[in-house]
Motif scaffolding. Sequence first.
Motif, PDB file in Angstrom:
ATOM      1  N   LEU A 263       0.827  -1.204   0.000  1.00 34.54           N
ATOM      2  CA  LEU A 263       0.000   0.000   0.000  1.00 34.54           C
ATOM      3  C   LEU A 263       0.864   1.258   0.000  1.00 34.54           C
ATOM      4  O   LEU A 263       0.553   2.238  -0.700  1.00 34.54           O
ATOM      5  N   ASP A 264       1.969   1.242   0.755  1.00 37.90           N
ATOM      6  CA  ASP A 264       2.876   2.394   0.755  1.00 37.90           C
ATOM      7  C   ASP A 264       3.514   2.590  -0.611  1.00 37.90           C
ATOM      8  O   ASP A 264       3.639   3.731  -1.090  1.00 37.90           O
ATOM      9  N   HIS A 265       3.904   1.508  -1.248  1.00 36.28           N
ATOM     10  CA  HIS A 265       4.482   1.618  -2.585  1.00 36.28           C
ATOM     11  C   HIS A 265       3.461   2.164  -3.581  1.00 36.28           C
ATOM     12  O   HIS A 265       3.799   2.968  -4.459  1.00 36.28           O
ATOM     13  N   LEU A 266       2.214   1.727  -3.429  1.00 42.42           N
ATOM     14  CA  LEU A 266       1.178   2.217  -4.332  1.00 42.42           C
ATOM     15  C   LEU A 266       0.934   3.710  -4.139  1.00 42.42           C
ATOM     16  O   LEU A 266       0.779   4.459  -5.107  1.00 42.42           O
ATOM     17  N   ARG A 267       0.934   4.156  -2.908  1.00 42.10           N
ATOM     18  CA  ARG A 267       0.756   5.592  -2.645  1.00 42.10           C
ATOM     19  C   ARG A 267       1.907   6.411  -3.210  1.00 42.10           C
ATOM     20  O   ARG A 267       1.703   7.473  -3.776  1.00 42.10           O
ATOM     21  N   GLN A 268       3.137   5.899  -3.073  1.00 42.60           N
ATOM     22  CA  GLN A 268       4.284   6.621  -3.609  1.00 42.60           C
ATOM     23  C   GLN A 268       4.252   6.673  -5.128  1.00 42.60           C
ATOM     24  O   GLN A 268       4.637   7.676  -5.725  1.00 42.60           O
ATOM     25  N   SER A 269       3.795   5.598  -5.754  1.00 37.88           N
ATOM     26  CA  SER A 269       3.730   5.597  -7.221  1.00 37.88           C
ATOM     27  C   SER A 269       2.663   6.550  -7.738  1.00 37.88           C
ATOM     28  O   SER A 269       2.817   7.142  -8.790  1.00 37.88           O
ATOM     29  N   VAL A 270       1.566   6.701  -6.972  1.00 39.81           N
ATOM     30  CA  VAL A 270       0.512   7.639  -7.388  1.00 39.81           C
ATOM     31  C   VAL A 270       1.003   9.070  -7.295  1.00 39.81           C
ATOM     32  O   VAL A 270       0.682   9.912  -8.136  1.00 39.81           O
ATOM     33  N   ARG A 271       1.801   9.352  -6.284  1.00 41.88           N
ATOM     34  CA  ARG A 271       2.372  10.712  -6.175  1.00 41.88           C
ATOM     35  C   ARG A 271       3.306  11.033  -7.320  1.00 41.88           C
ATOM     36  O   ARG A 271       3.417  12.145  -7.758  1.00 41.88           O
TER      37      ARG A 271
END
Length: 271
Positions: A263-271
């Motif tokens: 989930l953290d990786h997904l949030r960073q990729s969206v940013r």
Amino acid sequence: MSHPPPPPPGRSGPQGPPLPYGQQPPHSQQPGAWHPQPSIQYGAAAPQPGDSSRDSPGALGLALFLAGFVVVLVPAVIAPIVTQMSLANPGSISPVAVSGLAAGFRILGLLIGVGGVLTVRSASWTRRGISAGILAATMLLSFVLGFALGFIVQQLSVQTTVSIAVAVSVVASTALGALVPVGWITAWLVVRKSPAVGWLIALAVGALVPLVCSALAQLFFARSGGYVGPAIVVTVVQVLCFVAAILLAELFIRRAARKRRELDHLRQSVR
């Protein structure tokens, strides 16, 4: 005055000298030709090689913790053996020596267990300290309640019938036997930051199942006069259930950590 011929259709501007056959001008783009592309850089959502190792508590911490619990349970097997030997040959064994030996095993097991939680990887020192405090409080409370239970049973055997004293001893010792597994499992779940499902599974397997087995063993086997067999069976069941509870909790702990990381990786990729 003559003028140079116009360029062919599709070309403009001055042209250089003709090139040898098969050689292309620099920077020319031919239809269908392969051209190297810049390398693709993975974003923040790409998994890192060391992510799975960060979810592990470490082999040393887990081994020390399990070994400490096994050492703590050694007096539960020694006590019935010593009791049976003293009944067969009164005065051959000193109660003080037996109590000292049992206390020594419990202290040694506590130190090994504390060493296990202090060497757990990926845990803050605050959680390690809280977990070590839970282990110490559990063993101290178990010692105090065990001493109080022995005194109460002795008084009941003098003031009431033997059957009442035996019934109280069976019920109280069964409940007291669940205190140590619950405390040790709680300490591990705290230091490992377990999710709620890990708490439910670990406590059910590591505490509830041995509690039922202990009650059944004392109910059906102790009446026949044998104490060594039930004690060994109950101790083996406690150890197996404790190991199974810790391993099952680790499955849910690592799964929850992996989901948080994704989930953290997904949030960073969206940013």
